[in-house]
Design a protein around this motif. Sequence first.
Motif, mmCIF file in Angstrom:
data_model
loop_
_atom_site.group_PDB
_atom_site.id
_atom_site.type_symbol
_atom_site.label_atom_id
_atom_site.label_comp_id
_atom_site.label_asym_id
_atom_site.label_seq_id
_atom_site.Cartn_x
_atom_site.Cartn_y
_atom_site.Cartn_z
ATOM 1 N N HIS A 185 5.066 11.061 2.431
ATOM 2 C CA HIS A 185 4.634 10.089 1.317
ATOM 3 C C HIS A 185 4.553 8.385 2.511
ATOM 4 C CE1 HIS A 185 5.844 6.362 -1.508
ATOM 5 N NE2 HIS A 185 4.427 7.012 -2.176
ATOM 6 N N VAL A 186 3.628 7.867 2.351
ATOM 7 C CA VAL A 186 4.614 6.778 2.739
ATOM 8 C C VAL A 186 4.610 5.629 1.886
ATOM 9 C CG1 VAL A 186 3.637 5.084 5.402
ATOM 10 C CG2 VAL A 186 3.094 7.774 5.035
ATOM 11 N N GLN A 187 4.856 4.620 2.514
ATOM 12 C CA GLN A 187 5.343 2.968 1.519
ATOM 13 C C GLN A 187 4.967 2.165 2.979
ATOM 14 O OE1 GLN A 187 8.455 2.435 -0.717
ATOM 15 N NE2 GLN A 187 7.802 3.469 -1.806
ATOM 16 N N VAL B 38 0.659 -1.048 0.272
ATOM 17 C CA VAL B 38 0.034 -0.020 -0.227
ATOM 18 C C VAL B 38 0.811 1.475 0.157
ATOM 19 C CG1 VAL B 38 -1.942 1.376 1.536
ATOM 20 C CG2 VAL B 38 -1.659 -1.514 1.283
ATOM 21 N N GLU B 39 0.453 2.960 -0.606
ATOM 22 C CA GLU B 39 1.199 3.832 -0.746
ATOM 23 C C GLU B 39 -0.065 4.372 -0.162
ATOM 24 O OE1 GLU B 39 3.924 5.117 -3.616
ATOM 25 O OE2 GLU B 39 3.681 3.219 -4.923
ATOM 26 N N ALA B 40 0.384 5.381 0.576
ATOM 27 C CA ALA B 40 -0.139 6.877 0.858
ATOM 28 C C ALA B 40 0.119 7.815 0.770
ATOM 29 C CB ALA B 40 -0.660 6.665 2.733
ATOM 30 N N TRP B 41 -0.265 9.243 0.803
ATOM 31 C CA TRP B 41 0.606 10.383 0.129
ATOM 32 C C TRP B 41 -1.002 11.307 1.293
ATOM 33 C CZ3 TRP B 41 -0.597 6.684 -3.132
ATOM 34 C CH2 TRP B 41 0.514 7.033 -4.333
ATOM 35 N N GLY B 42 0.299 12.321 2.397
ATOM 36 C CA GLY B 42 -1.193 13.026 3.173
ATOM 37 C C GLY B 42 0.080 14.413 3.434
ATOM 38 N N ILE B 43 -1.041 14.736 4.242
ATOM 39 C CA ILE B 43 -0.840 16.172 4.716
ATOM 40 C C ILE B 43 -1.571 16.486 6.560
ATOM 41 C CG2 ILE B 43 -0.838 17.568 2.618
ATOM 42 C CD1 ILE B 43 -3.767 18.560 3.253
ATOM 43 N N PHE B 44 -0.218 17.432 6.901
ATOM 44 C CA PHE B 44 -0.716 17.702 8.592
ATOM 45 C C PHE B 44 -0.747 19.194 8.040
ATOM 46 C CE2 PHE B 44 -0.054 19.885 12.259
ATOM 47 C CZ PHE B 44 -0.418 19.689 12.600
ATOM 48 N N GLU C 295 5.222 0.768 8.149
ATOM 49 C CA GLU C 295 5.167 2.140 7.316
ATOM 50 C C GLU C 295 6.386 2.576 7.271
ATOM 51 O OE1 GLU C 295 0.489 2.777 9.468
ATOM 52 O OE2 GLU C 295 2.444 3.503 10.341
ATOM 53 N N HIS C 296 6.323 3.598 6.439
ATOM 54 C CA HIS C 296 8.291 3.740 5.950
ATOM 55 C C HIS C 296 7.742 5.286 4.927
ATOM 56 C CE1 HIS C 296 10.973 0.735 6.684
ATOM 57 N NE2 HIS C 296 10.164 0.226 5.977
ATOM 58 N N PHE C 297 7.426 6.659 5.757
ATOM 59 C CA PHE C 297 7.664 7.920 5.733
ATOM 60 C C PHE C 297 8.545 8.410 5.290
ATOM 61 C CE2 PHE C 297 4.533 5.876 9.051
ATOM 62 C CZ PHE C 297 3.411 6.935 9.162
ATOM 63 N N LEU C 298 7.980 9.235 4.050
ATOM 64 C CA LEU C 298 8.833 10.757 3.914
ATOM 65 C C LEU C 298 8.218 11.846 3.419
ATOM 66 C CD1 LEU C 298 11.934 11.218 1.770
ATOM 67 C CD2 LEU C 298 10.758 10.644 -0.359
ATOM 68 N N TYR C 299 9.096 12.482 4.629
ATOM 69 C CA TYR C 299 8.041 13.991 4.382
ATOM 70 C C TYR C 299 8.972 14.747 3.739
ATOM 71 C CZ TYR C 299 6.914 11.926 9.087
ATOM 72 O OH TYR C 299 5.790 11.351 9.699
ATOM 73 N N SER C 300 8.001 15.261 2.982
ATOM 74 C CA SER C 300 8.014 16.833 2.467
ATOM 75 C C SER C 300 9.615 17.562 2.165
ATOM 76 C CB SER C 300 7.288 18.141 2.185
ATOM 77 O OG SER C 300 7.071 18.774 3.182
ATOM 78 N N ASP C 301 10.403 17.599 3.899
ATOM 79 C CA ASP C 301 11.559 18.479 4.507
ATOM 80 C C ASP C 301 13.098 17.360 3.951
ATOM 81 O OD1 ASP C 301 11.327 16.741 6.375
ATOM 82 O OD2 ASP C 301 11.399 17.759 7.573
ATOM 83 N N THR D 16 -4.985 14.557 6.919
ATOM 84 C CA THR D 16 -5.253 13.782 5.605
ATOM 85 C C THR D 16 -4.380 12.896 5.114
ATOM 86 O OG1 THR D 16 -7.307 15.762 5.699
ATOM 87 C CG2 THR D 16 -7.058 14.188 3.792
ATOM 88 N N LEU D 17 -5.174 11.765 4.828
ATOM 89 C CA LEU D 17 -3.995 10.653 4.065
ATOM 90 C C LEU D 17 -5.615 10.032 2.973
ATOM 91 C CD1 LEU D 17 -2.869 8.400 6.285
ATOM 92 C CD2 LEU D 17 -1.482 9.638 5.162
ATOM 93 N N PHE D 18 -4.905 9.895 1.701
ATOM 94 C CA PHE D 18 -5.125 8.654 1.109
ATOM 95 C C PHE D 18 -4.170 7.494 0.798
ATOM 96 C CE2 PHE D 18 -6.681 13.177 -0.002
ATOM 97 C CZ PHE D 18 -7.737 12.829 -0.282
ATOM 98 N N PHE D 19 -4.468 6.161 1.315
ATOM 99 C CA PHE D 19 -3.751 5.427 0.643
ATOM 100 C C PHE D 19 -4.668 4.608 -0.467
ATOM 101 C CE2 PHE D 19 -4.913 5.340 5.049
ATOM 102 C CZ PHE D 19 -3.242 5.373 6.106
ATOM 103 N N ARG D 20 -3.602 4.007 -1.206
ATOM 104 C CA ARG D 20 -3.632 2.800 -2.447
ATOM 105 C C ARG D 20 -3.064 1.660 -2.612
ATOM 106 N NH1 ARG D 20 -8.353 2.888 -5.931
ATOM 107 N NH2 ARG D 20 -7.203 2.228 -8.254
ATOM 108 N N ARG D 21 -4.117 0.367 -3.123
ATOM 109 C CA ARG D 21 -3.483 -1.011 -2.786
ATOM 110 C C ARG D 21 -2.683 -0.871 -4.426
ATOM 111 N NH1 ARG D 21 -6.533 -5.645 -1.355
ATOM 112 N NH2 ARG D 21 -6.946 -6.064 -3.021
ATOM 113 N N GLN D 22 -1.526 -1.266 -4.043
ATOM 114 C CA GLN D 22 -0.605 -1.299 -5.058
ATOM 115 C C GLN D 22 -0.470 -3.131 -5.307
ATOM 116 O OE1 GLN D 22 1.020 1.466 -6.428
ATOM 117 N NE2 GLN D 22 -0.289 1.933 -5.117
ATOM 118 N N PRO D 23 -0.385 -2.930 -6.709
ATOM 119 C CA PRO D 23 -0.709 -4.196 -7.724
ATOM 120 C C PRO D 23 0.772 -5.761 -7.513
ATOM 121 C CG PRO D 23 -0.324 -2.261 -8.972
ATOM 122 C CD PRO D 23 0.144 -1.805 -7.913
ATOM 123 N N VAL D 24 0.542 -6.529 -6.486
ATOM 124 C CA VAL D 24 1.854 -7.298 -6.859
ATOM 125 C C VAL D 24 2.894 -7.711 -7.789
ATOM 126 C CG1 VAL D 24 2.388 -9.411 -5.485
ATOM 127 C CG2 VAL D 24 0.048 -8.245 -4.668
#
Length: 178
Positions: free
Chosen positions: A59-61, A41-47, A75-81, A167-175
């Motif tokens: 962004h979260v993987q 799953v990948e996710a994209w979010g904002i605070f 969960e592995h987060f990469l922040y905009s900074d 706010t986060l949007f999660f999307r399942r990724q193809p295997v």
Amino acid sequence: MRILLMALCCFLLGSCGNVEVDHYAAERPSLDLVRFFSQPVEAWGIFQKRSGEVAKRFHVQIASRREGEQLILDEHFLYSDGSRQQRIWTLTPGASGRWTGRAADVVGEAYGEVAGNALRWRYQMKLPVDGSTWEVSLDDWMYLMDEDTLINRSSMSKLGVELGQVTLFFRRQPVVSQ
């Protein structure tokens, strides 16, 4: 009379926004956490701060696995900074759509409940802020939109005062087969 009127106003304000997860019991598609996280799953979010200003983007993987009845979310987060963070959740199912969760930066246990397409999580988290650590409360609401898309909106507060929204949007990724 003034005291009675103030008490009534406080009661009415306190009763606003108290939707229970059972309200969504008939909504479809039904959220099955194990199934949703059965593939990457990948996710994209904002605070956003209380003012509405976007303070962080990320962004979260998410990789998951089962250990007995438990669901482990890595969960592995990469922040905009450019900063990075890892959080490993251990989720344990209970009766009637209830879940508990633990992670290193969560104080005690997170408590969740699923009904229909919705999941509500409530927990305390240790949050690094300007060189110190705050204990903040999170009230997460997640909604399954289709079999591959989950939307999350969280309210973050400290001592009952809202600090902001996630706010986060999660999307399942193809295997990917090997």
